[in-house]
Enzyme design. Sequence first.
Site, PDB file in Angstrom:
ATOM      1  N   ASP A  61      38.629  42.054  43.881  1.00  0.00           N
ATOM      2  CA  ASP A  61      39.880  42.514  44.476  1.00  0.00           C
ATOM      3  C   ASP A  61      40.672  43.347  43.497  1.00  0.00           C
ATOM      4  O   ASP A  61      41.407  42.818  42.665  1.00  0.00           O
ATOM      5  CB  ASP A  61      40.697  41.299  44.944  1.00  0.00           C
ATOM      6  CG  ASP A  61      41.998  41.718  45.628  1.00  0.00           C
ATOM      7  OD1 ASP A  61      42.143  42.920  45.942  1.00  0.00           O
ATOM      8  OD2 ASP A  61      42.853  40.832  45.853  1.00  0.00           O
ATOM      9  N   LYS A  75      46.291  46.726  41.768  1.00  0.00           N
ATOM     10  CA  LYS A  75      46.838  45.691  40.897  1.00  0.00           C
ATOM     11  C   LYS A  75      47.001  46.232  39.480  1.00  0.00           C
ATOM     12  O   LYS A  75      46.300  47.164  39.090  1.00  0.00           O
ATOM     13  CB  LYS A  75      45.852  44.508  40.825  1.00  0.00           C
ATOM     14  CG  LYS A  75      45.775  43.665  42.064  1.00  0.00           C
ATOM     15  CD  LYS A  75      44.806  42.498  41.844  1.00  0.00           C
ATOM     16  CE  LYS A  75      44.659  41.657  43.099  1.00  0.00           C
ATOM     17  NZ  LYS A  75      45.894  40.965  43.501  1.00  0.00           N
ATOM     18  N   ARG A 114      43.785  37.906  54.018  1.00  0.00           N
ATOM     19  CA  ARG A 114      44.188  37.479  55.371  1.00  0.00           C
ATOM     20  C   ARG A 114      43.548  38.368  56.428  1.00  0.00           C
ATOM     21  O   ARG A 114      43.317  37.920  57.547  1.00  0.00           O
ATOM     22  CB  ARG A 114      45.718  37.460  55.463  1.00  0.00           C
ATOM     23  CG  ARG A 114      46.359  38.801  55.261  1.00  0.00           C
ATOM     24  CD  ARG A 114      47.836  38.704  54.924  1.00  0.00           C
ATOM     25  NE  ARG A 114      48.079  38.270  53.550  1.00  0.00           N
ATOM     26  CZ  ARG A 114      49.288  38.027  53.035  1.00  0.00           C
ATOM     27  NH1 ARG A 114      50.367  38.166  53.775  1.00  0.00           N
ATOM     28  NH2 ARG A 114      49.419  37.652  51.781  1.00  0.00           N
ATOM     29  N   LYS A 124      37.056  32.717  52.011  1.00  0.00           N
ATOM     30  CA  LYS A 124      37.246  34.125  51.626  1.00  0.00           C
ATOM     31  C   LYS A 124      36.197  34.537  50.589  1.00  0.00           C
ATOM     32  O   LYS A 124      36.122  33.956  49.515  1.00  0.00           O
ATOM     33  CB  LYS A 124      38.661  34.305  51.061  1.00  0.00           C
ATOM     34  CG  LYS A 124      38.953  35.685  50.459  1.00  0.00           C
ATOM     35  CD  LYS A 124      40.412  35.782  49.971  1.00  0.00           C
ATOM     36  CE  LYS A 124      40.683  37.098  49.261  1.00  0.00           C
ATOM     37  NZ  LYS A 124      42.052  37.178  48.695  1.00  0.00           N
ATOM     38  N   GLU A 158      44.650  41.645  51.467  1.00  0.00           N
ATOM     39  CA  GLU A 158      43.409  41.914  52.195  1.00  0.00           C
ATOM     40  C   GLU A 158      42.701  40.635  52.630  1.00  0.00           C
ATOM     41  O   GLU A 158      41.951  40.639  53.597  1.00  0.00           O
ATOM     42  CB  GLU A 158      42.466  42.751  51.319  1.00  0.00           C
ATOM     43  CG  GLU A 158      41.588  41.975  50.320  1.00  0.00           C
ATOM     44  CD  GLU A 158      42.369  41.180  49.291  1.00  0.00           C
ATOM     45  OE1 GLU A 158      43.535  41.547  49.013  1.00  0.00           O
ATOM     46  OE2 GLU A 158      41.831  40.194  48.746  1.00  0.00           O
TER      47      GLU A 158
HETATM   48  N1  BES Z   1      43.409  37.680  45.682  1.00  0.00           N
HETATM   49  C1  BES Z   1      44.812  37.855  45.680  1.00  0.00           C
HETATM   50  C2  BES Z   1      45.564  36.573  45.399  1.00  0.00           C
HETATM   51  C3  BES Z   1      45.446  35.999  44.009  1.00  0.00           C
HETATM   52  C4  BES Z   1      46.431  36.236  43.082  1.00  0.00           C
HETATM   53  C5  BES Z   1      44.398  35.189  43.677  1.00  0.00           C
HETATM   54  C6  BES Z   1      46.337  35.685  41.817  1.00  0.00           C
HETATM   55  C7  BES Z   1      44.296  34.629  42.410  1.00  0.00           C
HETATM   56  C8  BES Z   1      45.272  34.878  41.493  1.00  0.00           C
HETATM   57  C9  BES Z   1      45.274  38.366  47.039  1.00  0.00           C
HETATM   58  O1  BES Z   1      44.383  39.188  47.700  1.00  0.00           O
HETATM   59  C10 BES Z   1      46.499  39.154  46.779  1.00  0.00           C
HETATM   60  O2  BES Z   1      46.409  40.172  46.147  1.00  0.00           O
HETATM   61  N2  BES Z   1      47.635  38.687  47.283  1.00  0.00           N
HETATM   62  C11 BES Z   1      48.866  39.335  47.075  1.00  0.00           C
HETATM   63  C12 BES Z   1      49.612  39.336  48.384  1.00  0.00           C
HETATM   64  C13 BES Z   1      50.834  40.206  48.365  1.00  0.00           C
HETATM   65  C14 BES Z   1      50.448  41.659  48.309  1.00  0.00           C
HETATM   66  C15 BES Z   1      51.638  39.913  49.606  1.00  0.00           C
HETATM   67  C16 BES Z   1      49.648  38.580  46.023  1.00  0.00           C
HETATM   68  O3  BES Z   1      49.625  37.356  46.027  1.00  0.00           O
HETATM   69  O4  BES Z   1      50.251  39.231  45.177  1.00  0.00           O
HETATM   70 ZN    ZN Z   2      42.391  38.960  47.236  1.00  0.00          ZN
HETATM   71 MN    MN Z   3      44.572  41.207  47.091  1.00  0.00          MN
END
Ligand code: BES
Ligand code: ZN
Ligand code: MN
Length: 498
Positions: free
Chosen positions: A271, A278, A352, A266, A350
Amino acid sequence: MSVEVGLVAASDLGRCPTPLLAVAVGDKRGQAVLPDLPSVLAEAMHAVRTDMRGRVGHVVIAHTGLAQGPERVAFIGVGAWGEWDAEAVRRFAGRAVRAAESRDLASLSIHVAVGDLDPSVAVQAATEGGVLASWRFTELRASLDRDDTTAIPVETIHLILDGDGGKAAAEGLRVGRAIATGQNFARTLQNRPGNIATPEHLGTEAEAMAEELGLEVEVFGIERIREERMHALLAVNQGSDLEPRFIVIRHLGGKVKEPFVALVGKGLTFDAGGISIKPSQGMEEMKFDMSGGAAVMGAMRAIAEFGLPLNVVGLIPSTENLLSGKAVKPGDVIQTRGGKMVEVINTDAEGRLILADALDYAKESGVAAIVDMATLTGSVVAALGHHAIAVLGSDEQLIQDVRDAGQRAGERCWPLPLWNEYRKQLRSEAADMMNIGGRPAGTITAAWFLREFVGDVPWAHLDIAGTAYGTEPLSYQRKGGYGIPVRLLVEWLRSRLE
Ligand code: BES
Ligand code: ZN
Ligand code: MN
């Protein structure tokens, strides 16, 4: 500038003119257990003997007072000799470098106790620990005048092997150097912020690396990405002013007709979450959301450098995930490259989406196996904390092989189940599936989403969101990007040679 590492014969230990000699001290019920030191050193060290402890991390640095030979000795506690494995060697070598840094020394010698290890394994691990520990990320500082960087960087490491390692030791040195250099490259890319490490930048870095090391590279721009029907990558990219990239790096080390093994990472360069934005607290860490892509680059660099006799392809979908009037919205339905329709419930899920198109591309190109890695879910931190990569996949043998490689490389994985029952959480009213599966088992439902795109290809997925970067580094790491799982990947690829 990278550190120089060389091997020196053990017979010269007492005479070796070095500013600092690091030796491991074992621990037996609170008693220090020293390796056999030349008598001249043992005598000089008699005075500090009472201060020495063998417990892990205890360090005593003493001047020898010798006219010839080491000026100082660093005694480094390593715990029970029964637990002396490759990772213990890596951590010990990292502490040795930190000891040199604490005295502003640019060079040091490390006495590598081989114990029950294969000499090539011990030397490789010591080399990795030394090269990783010496690396620093200072390229964005106008001034180095700060506590943590005033110290002179370590530039030379001599490894003193206990016993004659011969060819095996030389091979361990060569491979360890290539792996750690690849891992340091991944850390550099990780630490670069989003305004520097853009998708375009990752593409240029891939091209430069390919040119330098004789890899094949193709960097798809937006037109080619459209031709490839990578609509999921394009959907995530919609909210960004920067064009996406899809990076393909090929290492042709194997036979001409031999199928490729795919590493997919990835490469989300920042992000923000998109419209499902976020919280601002800690959002700067999301520059690390390209850690999977960085690891793929690092692993490709390593295998090209030491010449792995296998065909390997690295794939990195890269974009930012931002918000704008053009951004993808919750409720939007998008088509993936594979054809499956996805209802985007949360634009922050995003990773996935961009991986779906990359996995489909890998599957279509007929690869023999796929290992993907991604900072994919916050839930993996709830499940495993910061000390284990989550591994899930479609092939039990592959999962086991990856776990074994991670154990040997000191980048451990722990499995989570990918049972059919979890699949239901992705069911959508509007399309073939949703991009999120609700709160329960977020790491598993994310992996289920990916599974929809790999078909029958043996596949393992590594969720590295809890382990890719951090603030509590091991001796050979530093705050920031850790460059994982570069060592695991190379170790796994090498295991396929047997
Ligand atoms: N890049 C994030 C995941 C992440 C979270 C990486 C914390 C490093 C530290 C990913 O894109 C994300 O935002 N995932 C969400 C998924 C949810 C919306 C189902 C998450 O984990 O909150
Ligand atoms: Zn992400
Ligand atoms: Mn994300």
